[in-house]
Scaffold this motif. Structure first.
Motif, PDB file in Angstrom:
ATOM      1  N   ASN A 131      -4.366  13.084   5.362  1.00 59.25           N
ATOM      2  CA  ASN A 131      -5.548  12.430   5.933  1.00 59.25           C
ATOM      3  C   ASN A 131      -5.207  11.652   7.201  1.00 59.25           C
ATOM      4  O   ASN A 131      -5.965  11.652   8.155  1.00 59.25           O
ATOM      5  N   VAL A 132      -4.061  11.011   7.181  1.00 63.46           N
ATOM      6  CA  VAL A 132      -3.725  10.120   8.299  1.00 63.46           C
ATOM      7  C   VAL A 132      -3.198  10.886   9.520  1.00 63.46           C
ATOM      8  O   VAL A 132      -3.479  10.517  10.658  1.00 63.46           O
ATOM      9  N   ASN A 144      -1.282  13.732   0.113  1.00 64.52           N
ATOM     10  CA  ASN A 144      -2.685  13.689   0.538  1.00 64.52           C
ATOM     11  C   ASN A 144      -2.943  12.571   1.529  1.00 64.52           C
ATOM     12  O   ASN A 144      -3.686  12.745   2.488  1.00 64.52           O
ATOM     13  N   TYR A 145      -2.319  11.435   1.253  1.00 61.92           N
ATOM     14  CA  TYR A 145      -2.495  10.280   2.133  1.00 61.92           C
ATOM     15  C   TYR A 145      -2.066  10.651   3.566  1.00 61.92           C
ATOM     16  O   TYR A 145      -2.778  10.405   4.534  1.00 61.92           O
ATOM     17  N   PHE A 146      -0.909  11.289   3.664  1.00 60.69           N
ATOM     18  CA  PHE A 146      -0.398  11.625   4.999  1.00 60.69           C
ATOM     19  C   PHE A 146      -1.180  12.771   5.643  1.00 60.69           C
ATOM     20  O   PHE A 146      -1.295  12.841   6.864  1.00 60.69           O
ATOM     21  N   LEU A 177      -0.187   2.605  10.129  1.00 55.42           N
ATOM     22  CA  LEU A 177       0.689   2.757   8.954  1.00 55.42           C
ATOM     23  C   LEU A 177       1.648   1.576   8.799  1.00 55.42           C
ATOM     24  O   LEU A 177       2.136   1.306   7.699  1.00 55.42           O
ATOM     25  N   GLU A 194       0.106   3.950  -2.659  1.00 55.12           N
ATOM     26  CA  GLU A 194      -0.789   5.034  -2.238  1.00 55.12           C
ATOM     27  C   GLU A 194      -0.146   6.178  -1.457  1.00 55.12           C
ATOM     28  O   GLU A 194      -0.764   7.240  -1.311  1.00 55.12           O
ATOM     29  N   TRP A 195       1.028   5.967  -0.911  1.00 50.17           N
ATOM     30  CA  TRP A 195       1.576   7.032  -0.070  1.00 50.17           C
ATOM     31  C   TRP A 195       1.915   8.268  -0.905  1.00 50.17           C
ATOM     32  O   TRP A 195       2.732   8.203  -1.840  1.00 50.17           O
ATOM     33  N   ASP A 196       1.276   9.383  -0.559  1.00 47.94           N
ATOM     34  CA  ASP A 196       1.632  10.678  -1.150  1.00 47.94           C
ATOM     35  C   ASP A 196       1.245  11.752  -0.134  1.00 47.94           C
ATOM     36  O   ASP A 196       0.814  11.440   0.987  1.00 47.94           O
ATOM     37  N   LYS A 228       0.839  -1.198   0.000  1.00 48.42           N
ATOM     38  CA  LYS A 228       0.000   0.000   0.000  1.00 48.42           C
ATOM     39  C   LYS A 228       0.878   1.253   0.000  1.00 48.42           C
ATOM     40  O   LYS A 228       0.568   2.263  -0.635  1.00 48.42           O
ATOM     41  N   GLN A 251       7.522  10.202  -2.633  1.00 45.69           N
ATOM     42  CA  GLN A 251       7.107  11.352  -3.453  1.00 45.69           C
ATOM     43  C   GLN A 251       8.303  12.291  -3.566  1.00 45.69           C
ATOM     44  O   GLN A 251       9.126  12.383  -2.659  1.00 45.69           O
ATOM     45  N   ASP A 275       1.004  -0.848   6.111  1.00 43.70           N
ATOM     46  CA  ASP A 275       1.085  -0.401   4.705  1.00 43.70           C
ATOM     47  C   ASP A 275       2.296  -0.956   3.961  1.00 43.70           C
ATOM     48  O   ASP A 275       2.437  -0.759   2.752  1.00 43.70           O
TER      49      ASP A 275
END
Ligand code: AKG
Length: 299
Positions: free
Chosen positions: A53-54, A49-51, A111, A45-47, A41, A157, A114
């Protein structure tokens, strides 16, 4: 004249972990493992935006690029800010602000699901995965990691330029005694002040999404965020017992002595360390001039 660190680092595209163990892990040679975490994951998916949100609501410590305190390990952040604001900043503007060695997994344990540690014959320090974030232009100055562990540095990223030198060059790189730093600037070398720099040779690469750079324990590294982004380091024990002991001594004894001496003697202690570093470099230069020039050392 620039320092000779233009030697490329090997890239393994279709990763054969046994080949990696034999040809890079055992001899402690840097390499890029392209797509090591593919299928997880984190890779997909990690970018930013992901972080956001988390963990966007967390208050985090950030560091500036500072020329002062060259012989100190970064421990006390220069500023604090909300993580979501920090992510917006590095996504939109060049900035020297960095987040260093953040064990975000303590704050957000989910996390950990992931990604998976790859099945490599090495003792991963699974309690200590760390995240690093930086804005375009931010820099992690040249240093060695104090515990001498191997580092598997994965970029998710943005992009980072990494310059590496074997620990065999520590004297020629003017390592301060009692710690893992140097006062030299490898991208703007001052050969008059630091003549030993003429004799060092290193590696350079740029890592981007999905690249994992294997940095053997004790390797010197200078890191520049050529495009704002982030990555994670998985760490594993140095294969050499003597290096593990050295790492423990650094953490438990040398660091403490350095701190106490700095507190007691201030600038005088710094000058003493500079003198020792200069003397060691001179001795290393004499040895090279006696034996002939050095080849690139890949430990
Ligand atoms: O990329 C960074 O911000 C620093 C990474 C680093 O120095 C490390 O992993 O030891």
């Amino acid at each position: 004249m620039a320092i000779d660190f233009n030697h490329p680092i090997d890239i393994l595209e279709n990763i054969d972990l046994r080949k990696f163990e034999e040809e890079y892990l055992k001899p402690q040679k840097p390499v890029i493992l392209r797509g090591l975490l593919k299928g997880t994951k984190a890779y997909e998916e990690w970018d930013f935006n992901y972080f956001k949100n988390v963990a966007g609501d967390k208050i985090i410590g950030v560091y500036e690029n500072r020329e002062s305190d060259l012989d100190k390990t970064l421990k006390v952040p220069h500023r604090r800010m909300k993580f979501s604001e920090y992510l917006d900043l590095i996504a939109s503007t060049p900035t020297d602000l960095r987040i260093n060695l953040w064990n975000i997994f303590k704050d957000c344990p989910a996390l950990m699901h992931d990604f998976e540690y790859p099945e490599i014959k090495t003792k991963f320090l699974k309690e200590y995965p760390f995240m690093f974030f930086g804005g375009t232009g931010s820099i992690a100055r040249m240093h060695q990691d104090i515990d001498m562990s191997n580092v598997f540095l994965t970029q998710f990223q943005g992009k980072r330029r990494v310059v590496l030198f074997s620990p065999d060059y520590s004297d020629l790189l003017y390592r301060y005694p009692f710690n893992v730093h140097t006062g030299v600037n490898v991208v703007k070398p001052d050969y008059q002040r630091f003549p030993g720099l003429q004799y060092v040779k290193g590696f350079e690469c740029e890592i981007r999404h999905g690249d994992t750079l294997f940095m053997p324990g004790e390797y010197w590294h200078y890191i520049e965020y050529t495009e704002g982004g982030f990555g994670m380091s998985m760490r594993s024990l140095n294969p050499h017992i003597s290096k593990r002991i050295k790492g423990l001594m650094n953490l438990s004894v040398r660091q403490g002595i350095d701190y106490l001496m700095r507190k007691g003697l201030g600038d005088k202690w710094f000058k003493m360390k500079q003198n020792i570093a200069d003397r060691r470099a001179k001795a290393a230069i004499r040895k090279i001039e006696h034996n002939g020039n050095r080849e690139l050392v890949a430990h």
